[in-house]
Design a protein around this motif. Structure first.
Motif, PDB file in Angstrom:
ATOM      1  N   ILE A  85       0.819  -1.315  -0.075  1.00  0.00           N
ATOM      2  CA  ILE A  85       0.060  -0.052   0.040  1.00  0.00           C
ATOM      3  C   ILE A  85       1.008   1.212   0.008  1.00  0.00           C
ATOM      4  CG2 ILE A  85      -1.592   1.409   1.562  1.00  0.00           C
ATOM      5  CD1 ILE A  85      -2.707  -1.373   2.256  1.00  0.00           C
ATOM      6  N   TRP A  86       1.805   1.306   0.871  1.00  0.00           N
ATOM      7  CA  TRP A  86       2.483   2.528   1.128  1.00  0.00           C
ATOM      8  C   TRP A  86       3.614   2.632  -0.201  1.00  0.00           C
ATOM      9  CZ3 TRP A  86       1.587   6.629   3.732  1.00  0.00           C
ATOM     10  CH2 TRP A  86       0.864   6.534   4.959  1.00  0.00           C
ATOM     11  N   ILE A  87       4.082   1.558  -0.640  1.00  0.00           N
ATOM     12  CA  ILE A  87       5.251   1.478  -1.987  1.00  0.00           C
ATOM     13  C   ILE A  87       4.282   2.207  -3.011  1.00  0.00           C
ATOM     14  CG2 ILE A  87       6.105   0.323  -3.543  1.00  0.00           C
ATOM     15  CD1 ILE A  87       7.326  -1.601  -1.167  1.00  0.00           C
ATOM     16  N   THR A  88       3.092   1.839  -3.207  1.00  0.00           N
ATOM     17  CA  THR A  88       2.102   2.137  -4.321  1.00  0.00           C
ATOM     18  C   THR A  88       1.642   3.621  -4.236  1.00  0.00           C
ATOM     19  OG1 THR A  88       1.444   0.086  -4.732  1.00  0.00           O
ATOM     20  CG2 THR A  88       0.120   1.668  -5.565  1.00  0.00           C
ATOM     21  N   ILE A  89       1.401   3.967  -3.067  1.00  0.00           N
ATOM     22  CA  ILE A  89       0.675   5.285  -2.775  1.00  0.00           C
ATOM     23  C   ILE A  89       2.050   6.309  -2.794  1.00  0.00           C
ATOM     24  CG2 ILE A  89      -0.390   6.746  -1.057  1.00  0.00           C
ATOM     25  CD1 ILE A  89      -2.341   4.986  -2.278  1.00  0.00           C
ATOM     26  N   LEU A  90       3.276   6.029  -2.254  1.00  0.00           N
ATOM     27  CA  LEU A  90       4.172   6.985  -2.207  1.00  0.00           C
ATOM     28  C   LEU A  90       4.699   7.224  -3.702  1.00  0.00           C
ATOM     29  CD1 LEU A  90       6.082   6.180   1.005  1.00  0.00           C
ATOM     30  CD2 LEU A  90       4.647   8.294   0.374  1.00  0.00           C
ATOM     31  N   ASN A  91       4.505   6.045  -4.499  1.00  0.00           N
ATOM     32  CA  ASN A  91       5.228   6.239  -5.858  1.00  0.00           C
ATOM     33  C   ASN A  91       3.955   7.060  -6.525  1.00  0.00           C
ATOM     34  OD1 ASN A  91       6.461   5.528  -8.324  1.00  0.00           O
ATOM     35  ND2 ASN A  91       4.535   4.134  -8.903  1.00  0.00           N
ATOM     36  N   CYS A  92       2.697   6.839  -6.226  1.00  0.00           N
ATOM     37  CA  CYS A  92       1.978   7.719  -7.114  1.00  0.00           C
ATOM     38  C   CYS A  92       2.073   9.344  -6.819  1.00  0.00           C
ATOM     39  CB  CYS A  92       0.390   7.242  -6.734  1.00  0.00           C
ATOM     40  SG  CYS A  92      -0.155   5.911  -7.386  1.00  0.00           S
ATOM     41  N   ILE A  93       2.206   9.454  -5.238  1.00  0.00           N
ATOM     42  CA  ILE A  93       2.290  10.879  -4.776  1.00  0.00           C
ATOM     43  C   ILE A  93       3.612  11.682  -5.462  1.00  0.00           C
ATOM     44  CG2 ILE A  93       2.944  12.102  -2.737  1.00  0.00           C
ATOM     45  CD1 ILE A  93       0.935  10.360  -1.078  1.00  0.00           C
ATOM     46  N   PHE A  94       4.728  10.793  -5.534  1.00  0.00           N
ATOM     47  CA  PHE A  94       5.885  11.481  -5.776  1.00  0.00           C
ATOM     48  C   PHE A  94       6.057  11.631  -7.220  1.00  0.00           C
ATOM     49  CE2 PHE A  94       7.490  10.227  -1.451  1.00  0.00           C
ATOM     50  CZ  PHE A  94       7.386  11.730  -1.078  1.00  0.00           C
ATOM     51  N   PHE A  95       5.582  10.534  -8.174  1.00  0.00           N
ATOM     52  CA  PHE A  95       5.883  10.464  -9.608  1.00  0.00           C
ATOM     53  C   PHE A  95       4.640  10.668 -10.378  1.00  0.00           C
ATOM     54  CE2 PHE A  95       9.231   8.022  -7.499  1.00  0.00           C
ATOM     55  CZ  PHE A  95      10.239   8.727  -7.599  1.00  0.00           C
ATOM     56  N   ILE A  96       3.437  10.536 -10.028  1.00  0.00           N
ATOM     57  CA  ILE A  96       2.218  10.473 -10.834  1.00  0.00           C
ATOM     58  C   ILE A  96       1.132  11.654 -10.812  1.00  0.00           C
ATOM     59  CG2 ILE A  96       0.296   9.084 -11.792  1.00  0.00           C
ATOM     60  CD1 ILE A  96       2.030   6.738 -11.222  1.00  0.00           C
ATOM     61  N   VAL A  97       0.629  11.821  -9.590  1.00  0.00           N
ATOM     62  CA  VAL A  97      -0.284  12.923  -9.092  1.00  0.00           C
ATOM     63  C   VAL A  97       0.441  14.235  -8.961  1.00  0.00           C
ATOM     64  CG1 VAL A  97      -1.818  13.258  -7.487  1.00  0.00           C
ATOM     65  CG2 VAL A  97      -1.353  11.039  -8.042  1.00  0.00           C
ATOM     66  N   PRO A  98      -0.178  14.935  -9.559  1.00  0.00           N
ATOM     67  CA  PRO A  98       0.455  16.428  -9.804  1.00  0.00           C
ATOM     68  C   PRO A  98      -0.454  17.494  -8.690  1.00  0.00           C
ATOM     69  CG  PRO A  98      -1.282  16.415 -11.851  1.00  0.00           C
ATOM     70  CD  PRO A  98      -1.156  14.830 -10.827  1.00  0.00           C
ATOM     71  N   TYR A  99      -1.454  17.159  -8.270  1.00  0.00           N
ATOM     72  CA  TYR A  99      -2.336  18.054  -7.317  1.00  0.00           C
ATOM     73  C   TYR A  99      -1.920  17.710  -5.788  1.00  0.00           C
ATOM     74  CZ  TYR A  99      -4.716  18.713 -11.928  1.00  0.00           C
ATOM     75  OH  TYR A  99      -4.908  18.550 -13.351  1.00  0.00           O
ATOM     76  N   TRP A 100      -1.855  18.639  -5.192  1.00  0.00           N
ATOM     77  CA  TRP A 100      -1.526  18.536  -3.699  1.00  0.00           C
ATOM     78  C   TRP A 100      -2.720  18.154  -3.092  1.00  0.00           C
ATOM     79  CZ3 TRP A 100      -4.147  20.543   0.089  1.00  0.00           C
ATOM     80  CH2 TRP A 100      -5.259  21.625  -0.371  1.00  0.00           C
ATOM     81  N   TRP A 101      -3.717  18.429  -3.201  1.00  0.00           N
ATOM     82  CA  TRP A 101      -5.084  17.865  -2.573  1.00  0.00           C
ATOM     83  C   TRP A 101      -5.157  16.255  -2.744  1.00  0.00           C
ATOM     84  CZ3 TRP A 101      -8.919  15.812  -5.618  1.00  0.00           C
ATOM     85  CH2 TRP A 101      -8.871  16.253  -6.952  1.00  0.00           C
ATOM     86  N   LEU A 102      -4.929  15.871  -3.938  1.00  0.00           N
ATOM     87  CA  LEU A 102      -4.968  14.405  -4.396  1.00  0.00           C
ATOM     88  C   LEU A 102      -4.041  13.458  -3.711  1.00  0.00           C
ATOM     89  CD1 LEU A 102      -6.799  12.425  -5.824  1.00  0.00           C
ATOM     90  CD2 LEU A 102      -5.438  13.049  -8.139  1.00  0.00           C
ATOM     91  N   LYS A 103      -2.769  14.266  -3.288  1.00  0.00           N
ATOM     92  CA  LYS A 103      -1.962  13.592  -2.688  1.00  0.00           C
ATOM     93  C   LYS A 103      -2.228  13.561  -1.373  1.00  0.00           C
ATOM     94  CE  LYS A 103       1.851  15.360  -5.614  1.00  0.00           C
ATOM     95  NZ  LYS A 103       3.295  16.013  -5.790  1.00  0.00           N
ATOM     96  N   ALA A 104      -2.926  14.595  -0.679  1.00  0.00           N
ATOM     97  CA  ALA A 104      -3.211  14.451   0.679  1.00  0.00           C
ATOM     98  C   ALA A 104      -4.210  13.189   0.789  1.00  0.00           C
ATOM     99  CB  ALA A 104      -3.894  15.800   1.093  1.00  0.00           C
ATOM    100  N   VAL A 105      -5.183  13.136  -0.166  1.00  0.00           N
ATOM    101  CA  VAL A 105      -6.359  12.051  -0.250  1.00  0.00           C
ATOM    102  C   VAL A 105      -5.577  10.731  -0.278  1.00  0.00           C
ATOM    103  CG1 VAL A 105      -8.234  10.963  -1.521  1.00  0.00           C
ATOM    104  CG2 VAL A 105      -8.165  13.579  -1.225  1.00  0.00           C
ATOM    105  N   LEU A 106      -4.656  10.704  -1.185  1.00  0.00           N
ATOM    106  CA  LEU A 106      -3.979   9.477  -1.386  1.00  0.00           C
ATOM    107  C   LEU A 106      -3.351   8.906   0.176  1.00  0.00           C
ATOM    108  CD1 LEU A 106      -2.491   9.645  -4.743  1.00  0.00           C
ATOM    109  CD2 LEU A 106      -4.249   8.198  -4.018  1.00  0.00           C
TER     110      LEU A 106
END
Length: 124
Positions: A85-106
């Motif tokens: 879970i954490w590997i996948t979410i952190l990968n999305c936060i750092f490399f895929i998702v551009p919006y800060w609010w979506l990073k917070a949701v993740l």
């Protein structure tokens, strides 16, 4: 008529969930036990025969019985689940998702899911 249609849908979605659970045995990204629990819930509402076959299956039945009887998750499954879970979410936060609010949701999803998994007893 409506009742029969729902039974068919339950069987269909239960079988799909079963397939995902079986794939999850071999792919560490997919969790096995939640899909098998969903399959059992759908089968119990639609087909007692399929439900009994699932519970008495040589390999898959133990996943469901262990959770139903002990409300516990094996330590290995907890470690793998939370880590992925954490590997996948952190990968999305750092490399895929551009919006800060979506990073917070993740981050909230990862924290909530981890808390939920870790809140169950550990099966020894």
């Amino acid at each position: 008529m409506y009742f029969c249609d729902m039974k068919v849908l339950y069987i269909l979605f239960g079988t799909l969930s079963l397939a995902l659970g079986i794939i999850g045995i071999f792919l560490p990204l997919l969790p096995t036990t939640p899909f098998l629990l969903l399959t059992a819930a759908l089968y119990v509402r639609s087909s007692p025969r399929l439900y009994n076959r699932l519970l008495h299956h040589k390999y898959l039945g133990s996943y469901i019985r262990n959770f139903r009887e002990n409300k516990a998750i094996p330590l290995r499954a907890k470690i793998i689940s939370v880590s992925l879970i954490w590997i996948t979410i952190l990968n999305c936060i750092f490399f895929i998702v551009p919006y800060w609010w979506l990073k917070a949701v993740l981050l909230l999803i990862a924290a909530g899911t981890s808390y939920h998994i870790l809140s169950f007893k550990t099966l020894k």
